[in-house]
Scaffold this motif. Structure first.
Motif, mmCIF file in Angstrom:
data_model
loop_
_atom_site.group_PDB
_atom_site.id
_atom_site.type_symbol
_atom_site.label_atom_id
_atom_site.label_comp_id
_atom_site.label_asym_id
_atom_site.label_seq_id
_atom_site.Cartn_x
_atom_site.Cartn_y
_atom_site.Cartn_z
ATOM 1 N N THR A 170 -12.302 20.626 -22.678
ATOM 2 C CA THR A 170 -12.084 19.432 -23.262
ATOM 3 C C THR A 170 -12.375 19.133 -24.904
ATOM 4 O O THR A 170 -11.921 18.355 -25.630
ATOM 5 C CB THR A 170 -12.818 18.244 -22.573
ATOM 6 O OG1 THR A 170 -14.118 18.391 -22.564
ATOM 7 C CG2 THR A 170 -12.195 18.106 -21.383
ATOM 8 N N GLU A 171 -13.343 20.132 -25.394
ATOM 9 C CA GLU A 171 -13.901 19.952 -26.682
ATOM 10 C C GLU A 171 -14.403 21.272 -27.158
ATOM 11 O O GLU A 171 -14.903 21.940 -26.287
ATOM 12 C CB GLU A 171 -15.092 19.066 -26.968
ATOM 13 C CG GLU A 171 -14.688 17.441 -26.646
ATOM 14 C CD GLU A 171 -15.798 16.648 -26.645
ATOM 15 O OE1 GLU A 171 -15.983 16.057 -28.027
ATOM 16 O OE2 GLU A 171 -16.631 16.725 -25.863
ATOM 17 N N GLY A 172 -13.953 21.733 -28.499
ATOM 18 C CA GLY A 172 -14.701 22.881 -28.896
ATOM 19 C C GLY A 172 -13.968 24.043 -28.796
ATOM 20 O O GLY A 172 -12.665 24.129 -28.085
ATOM 21 N N ALA A 173 -14.589 25.255 -28.710
ATOM 22 C CA ALA A 173 -14.322 26.484 -28.481
ATOM 23 C C ALA A 173 -15.333 27.333 -27.685
ATOM 24 O O ALA A 173 -16.401 27.355 -27.947
ATOM 25 C CB ALA A 173 -13.963 27.161 -29.720
ATOM 26 N N MET A 214 -18.995 23.429 -27.080
ATOM 27 C CA MET A 214 -18.072 23.632 -26.105
ATOM 28 C C MET A 214 -18.049 22.481 -24.907
ATOM 29 O O MET A 214 -19.284 22.597 -24.387
ATOM 30 C CB MET A 214 -17.374 24.887 -25.561
ATOM 31 C CG MET A 214 -16.222 25.097 -25.027
ATOM 32 S SD MET A 214 -16.315 24.888 -23.138
ATOM 33 C CE MET A 214 -17.291 26.441 -22.568
ATOM 34 N N THR A 215 -17.257 21.751 -24.523
ATOM 35 C CA THR A 215 -17.327 21.130 -23.197
ATOM 36 C C THR A 215 -16.056 21.471 -22.573
ATOM 37 O O THR A 215 -15.062 21.416 -22.701
ATOM 38 C CB THR A 215 -17.398 19.444 -23.750
ATOM 39 O OG1 THR A 215 -18.637 19.396 -24.371
ATOM 40 C CG2 THR A 215 -17.522 18.797 -22.344
ATOM 41 N N HIS A 216 -16.537 21.641 -21.029
ATOM 42 C CA HIS A 216 -15.265 21.700 -20.266
ATOM 43 C C HIS A 216 -15.441 20.935 -18.866
ATOM 44 O O HIS A 216 -16.756 20.610 -18.558
ATOM 45 C CB HIS A 216 -14.995 23.177 -20.002
ATOM 46 C CG HIS A 216 -16.170 23.962 -19.317
ATOM 47 N ND1 HIS A 216 -16.744 23.572 -17.958
ATOM 48 C CD2 HIS A 216 -16.635 25.074 -19.362
ATOM 49 C CE1 HIS A 216 -17.669 24.426 -17.660
ATOM 50 N NE2 HIS A 216 -17.484 25.458 -18.379
ATOM 51 N N LEU A 217 -14.366 20.671 -18.260
ATOM 52 C CA LEU A 217 -14.443 20.046 -16.934
ATOM 53 C C LEU A 217 -14.451 21.290 -16.061
ATOM 54 O O LEU A 217 -13.711 22.098 -16.310
ATOM 55 C CB LEU A 217 -13.395 19.114 -16.485
ATOM 56 C CG LEU A 217 -13.386 17.718 -17.400
ATOM 57 C CD1 LEU A 217 -12.074 17.184 -17.081
ATOM 58 C CD2 LEU A 217 -14.528 16.990 -17.153
#
Length: 132
Positions: free
Chosen positions: A63-66, A103-106
């Motif tokens: 959702t954000e970053g790398a 980095m953010t992920h679901l």
């Protein structure tokens, strides 16, 4: 139908399973018979998981970053906001932020019949994580 308006507080990623600063937010863990689990995972630059597997696989949506993701025997792959990664059941892998950015992920998983969602292994070696 059930609407959840308050989630549990953010919790730090345990040092035994994560390198660097990681925060976990539980998004969904519906009651049985559902076995769905969804987390929002926030990685500081360079932070990443240890090697691990999931009994029914995992979907990651950045959702954000790398960040970076690698399956055992494969190359380290870059991932960025908007990317979705499918990790097959039992596939040994790790994932986390790139060395120089958050980095953010679901993370979406299905629990096994016994309730487990993950089997942790050793930490990613210093030579395995790029940028070290």
């Amino acid at each position: 139908m059930e609407i959840t308006r308050q989630r549990p507080a953010s919790s730090p990623g345990p040092a035994a399973q994560f390198t660097g600063t990681v925060w976990l937010d539980e998004i969904a863990a519906p009651p049985a018979p559902s076995r769905l689990r969804i987390f929002s995972v926030h990685f500081a630059p360079g932070a990443h998981t240890a090697w691990h597997t999931h009994p029914h696989g995992q979907v990651l949506h950045v959702t954000e970053g790398a960040g970076l993701v690698q399956r055992a025997g494969g190359p380290v792959e870059p991932i960025r906001a908007g990317d979705t990664v499918w990790i097959a059941p039992g596939e040994r892998h790790w994932h986390g932020a790139a060395p120089d950015t958050f980095m953010t992920h679901l993370a979406t998983v299905e629990a096994a019949a016994d309730g487990t969602t993950i089997e942790w292994a050793e930490r990613v070696g210093e030579r395995e994580y790029p940028g070290r």
